[in-house]
Design a protein around this motif. Sequence first.
Motif: not given
Lengths: 219, 219
Positions: B131-138
């Motif tokens: 699940i990507p985090d709120k910055n789009g990193k996963m």
Amino acid sequence: MNSLAEENYLKALFTLAAKNNGEVSVNDLSRHLDIKMPTVNSMMKKLTTKKLVYYESYKPLKLTEKGKKEAALIIRKHRLTEMYLVEKMNFGWEQVHEIAEQIEHIKSPEFFAKMDELLGYPQIDPHGSPIPDKNGKMIWKEYKKLSECTKGSLVKIAAVINTSNDFLKFLNEKEIHLGLKMKIKSIEPFDKSVIVSYPKHASETLSPTVSERLLVEKV
Amino acid sequence: MNSLAEENYLKALFTLAAKNNGEVSVNDLSRHLDIKMPTVNSMMKKLTTKKLVYYESYKPLKLTEKGKKEAALIIRKHRLTEMYLVEKMNFGWEQVHEIAEQIEHIKSPEFFAKMDELLGYPQIDPHGSPIPDKNGKMIWKEYKKLSECTKGSLVKIAAVINTSNDFLKFLNEKEIHLGLKMKIKSIEPFDKSVIVSYPKHASETLSPTVSERLLVEKV
DNA sequence: CTAATATGTTAGATTTATCTAACAATTATA
DNA sequence: TATAATTGTTAGATAAATCTAACATATTAG
């Protein structure tokens, strides 16, 4: 199936009609939705061909029975969503309207049925507004919170919000039940406690926690 | 702000790119979305002017960094929603995809932040997908459930789903922890229990309840 | 290496929901 | 009641997202 735009027109017609005994002008709709009159006009023609609106040139707009039902179902989804967000996700009431405006357009009967179930099939939302059932039927009263009433008014208990066991026990002890008539003797200016009287209870002080959860109608 | 249609193209580009080392053809996209090629073509031009896609005639499509981030955020919303529906609303996994396809387009960071919080900030969903985090990193791995592995394979514990206290205690007792390597000795045909061996444990039988909740990678 | 096939592009049409400009009907007011 | 103001309608334009038909480029196979 109705488009998102169509759904918004239906909902607006329904809510405006509630204020104007069922009749709405093109101009009202236009201002309410912030959409120019010619656009509203042509959408009304379209909804007429879909048998959702009854429309004749220069006459007020009316929802058909079908239109009323579909509008009520959107309002149902809106109110269930608002209530779910507050009760199950810990949002504040001021935050939920915008989110519900979007979620009300989700196509999934199961999703809303589940919310309904998790909320215990509420018929009235915590503002005192009725929640239509899955057939679009609803109680036709708008209730007020006891906390919003003024000194001297005579009211009848119509519904109770957020029926926790503790709260129901409290009401039982105070002999407060549906249909009970009470008079508002005064309102404490400091903490907004409501002082009421009713049979066998000459003076009871109800804290805001309580008066926010009691829905009443004027008698 | 991107339209609903644009969001669907971004998401499709992202998922297709994951399978084809970052490059996607107009045809792939067209088939995946069930939208005709000329439509895809002109949308790609539009996304190029928005700096979301890098596109040159007759060359493969690529998402820009900005495009990847926006796509990841949509996938984040999709996966959080699926997980929320299963964990908090008691839906079955087979029911949630369709609902999540709609809810992923809701514009409300607060709404998804709340889901994230209520789920305990998961990084991996119960399918083993990140699940990507709120910055789009996963995390860039796709894990497999232990229950999906075959006899003889050597695997490493990568993540644990649904970390209830009881389950964590159980894992502790069995000395199973992240990073542990284990060999799958056999799989019980009747109930699909997995028999594994790892340091200090020559043979442990893990029930499906357990093997469904352990995510592993091959070593 | 050419021909056939697959993939990609351009041009132009369609639908939905919106707009502006111009005109028409109704309602309010002087 | 005549006129001004408000409200409603028609006609035609625009933007977004889709389509089909026709043409162009790439890739594959003989």
